[in-house]
Scaffold this motif. Structure first.
Motif, PDB file in Angstrom:
ATOM      1  N   ASP A  76       0.814  -1.221   0.000  1.00  0.00           N
ATOM      2  CA  ASP A  76       0.000   0.000   0.000  1.00  0.00           C
ATOM      3  C   ASP A  76       0.846   1.268   0.000  1.00  0.00           C
ATOM      4  O   ASP A  76       0.306   2.368  -0.124  1.00  0.00           O
ATOM      5  N   GLU A  77       2.161   1.144   0.092  1.00  0.00           N
ATOM      6  CA  GLU A  77       3.057   2.296   0.086  1.00  0.00           C
ATOM      7  C   GLU A  77       3.952   2.323  -1.157  1.00  0.00           C
ATOM      8  O   GLU A  77       4.925   3.054  -1.213  1.00  0.00           O
ATOM      9  N   VAL A  79       4.861   3.561  -4.439  1.00  0.00           N
ATOM     10  CA  VAL A  79       4.617   4.727  -5.284  1.00  0.00           C
ATOM     11  C   VAL A  79       4.680   4.340  -6.758  1.00  0.00           C
ATOM     12  O   VAL A  79       3.898   4.848  -7.574  1.00  0.00           O
ATOM     13  N   TRP A  82       1.411   2.709  -7.884  1.00  0.00           N
ATOM     14  CA  TRP A  82       0.370   3.740  -7.900  1.00  0.00           C
ATOM     15  C   TRP A  82       0.526   4.650  -9.128  1.00  0.00           C
ATOM     16  O   TRP A  82      -0.440   4.905  -9.849  1.00  0.00           O
ATOM     17  N   TYR A  83       1.739   5.120  -9.364  1.00  0.00           N
ATOM     18  CA  TYR A  83       1.998   5.986 -10.512  1.00  0.00           C
ATOM     19  C   TYR A  83       1.700   5.254 -11.829  1.00  0.00           C
ATOM     20  O   TYR A  83       1.066   5.812 -12.726  1.00  0.00           O
ATOM     21  N   ASN A  85      -0.304   2.788 -12.320  1.00  0.00           N
ATOM     22  CA  ASN A  85      -1.751   2.599 -12.406  1.00  0.00           C
ATOM     23  C   ASN A  85      -2.426   3.867 -12.925  1.00  0.00           C
ATOM     24  O   ASN A  85      -3.314   3.812 -13.774  1.00  0.00           O
ATOM     25  N   LEU A  86      -1.989   5.028 -12.413  1.00  0.00           N
ATOM     26  CA  LEU A  86      -2.533   6.303 -12.883  1.00  0.00           C
ATOM     27  C   LEU A  86      -2.178   6.539 -14.343  1.00  0.00           C
ATOM     28  O   LEU A  86      -3.011   7.004 -15.134  1.00  0.00           O
ATOM     29  N   THR A 115     -10.625   3.014  -9.825  1.00  0.00           N
ATOM     30  CA  THR A 115      -9.166   3.043  -9.711  1.00  0.00           C
ATOM     31  C   THR A 115      -8.707   4.140  -8.760  1.00  0.00           C
ATOM     32  O   THR A 115      -7.784   3.947  -7.971  1.00  0.00           O
ATOM     33  N   THR A 127      -7.343   6.902  -3.531  1.00  0.00           N
ATOM     34  CA  THR A 127      -6.398   5.797  -3.408  1.00  0.00           C
ATOM     35  C   THR A 127      -5.002   6.353  -3.646  1.00  0.00           C
ATOM     36  O   THR A 127      -4.690   6.807  -4.746  1.00  0.00           O
ATOM     37  N   GLU A 128      -4.184   6.350  -2.616  1.00  0.00           N
ATOM     38  CA  GLU A 128      -2.817   6.866  -2.717  1.00  0.00           C
ATOM     39  C   GLU A 128      -1.979   6.253  -1.604  1.00  0.00           C
ATOM     40  O   GLU A 128      -2.506   5.857  -0.571  1.00  0.00           O
ATOM     41  N   PRO A 129      -0.674   6.156  -1.821  1.00  0.00           N
ATOM     42  CA  PRO A 129       0.194   5.611  -0.775  1.00  0.00           C
ATOM     43  C   PRO A 129       0.149   6.471   0.500  1.00  0.00           C
ATOM     44  O   PRO A 129      -0.012   7.690   0.434  1.00  0.00           O
TER      45      PRO A 129
END
Length: 171
Positions: A76-77, A79, A82-83, A85-86, A115, A127-129
């Protein structure tokens, strides 16, 4: 004199807390708020524009890989995930053309919303770290916070000891 020193020792924790609040607010204004707006957008074009602003912010600050954690890395942390995915969501939005049906556009917006948002106890959350507003300096912030709290604890002890001695002197 002990009271004065005790109060001086409280300043670093106040500074640390104030700066963390400031970093959180500026992140929300410059990136997090745009992610929320992309999730809430009614058109693909509007969602793409807002997501583009957020991605530009992340790229300009080198927030494209790594972890926000200090001691151990948890999913969950991440980055980088997450990046990516965006970025993938942005690529999907860019594929929309004039021939794309309204149903496909609606499905794409629903997928984007899923998302970008999670459901929390208080409603929808981005949704973000964890602690992304401090990235990539999370380790520095952790060290600063640790020392600030230790100094604050020493300051509180000095102030309490001074008050107790003053009270005992009155008795």
């Amino acid at each position: 004199m002990k009271t004065f020193i005790g109060m001086i020792l409280l300043i670093p924790v106040l500074l640390w807390g104030g700066l963390r609040i400031y970093k959180g607010i500026t992140y929300k204004i410059d990136c997090g708020g745009h992610l929320k707006r992309a999730a809430d957008a009614n058109t693909v074009e509007l969602a793409a524009k807002e997501l583009g602003v957020a991605l530009q912010y992340l790229e300009q600050r080198g927030m494209t890989e790594g972890y926000t954690s200090v001691l151990w890395n948890t999913p969950d942390e991440d980055v980088g995930f997450w990046y990516n995915n965006l970025s993938s969501a942005q690529s999907e939005l860019a594929k929309v053309g004039d021939e794309t049906t309204q149903l496909e556009r609606t499905n794409l917006l629903m997928k984007l919303r899923e998302t970008l948002l999670d459901q929390g106890e208080r409603g929808s959350l981005i949704t973000e770290p964890t602690a992304i507003s401090l990235f990539p300096n999370n380790g520095t912030w952790a060290i600063f916070g640790t020392f600030a709290w230790l100094l604050a604890l020493i300051g509180i002890v000095l102030i309490v000891v001074w008050f107790m001695k003053r009270r005992a002197a009155k008795l």
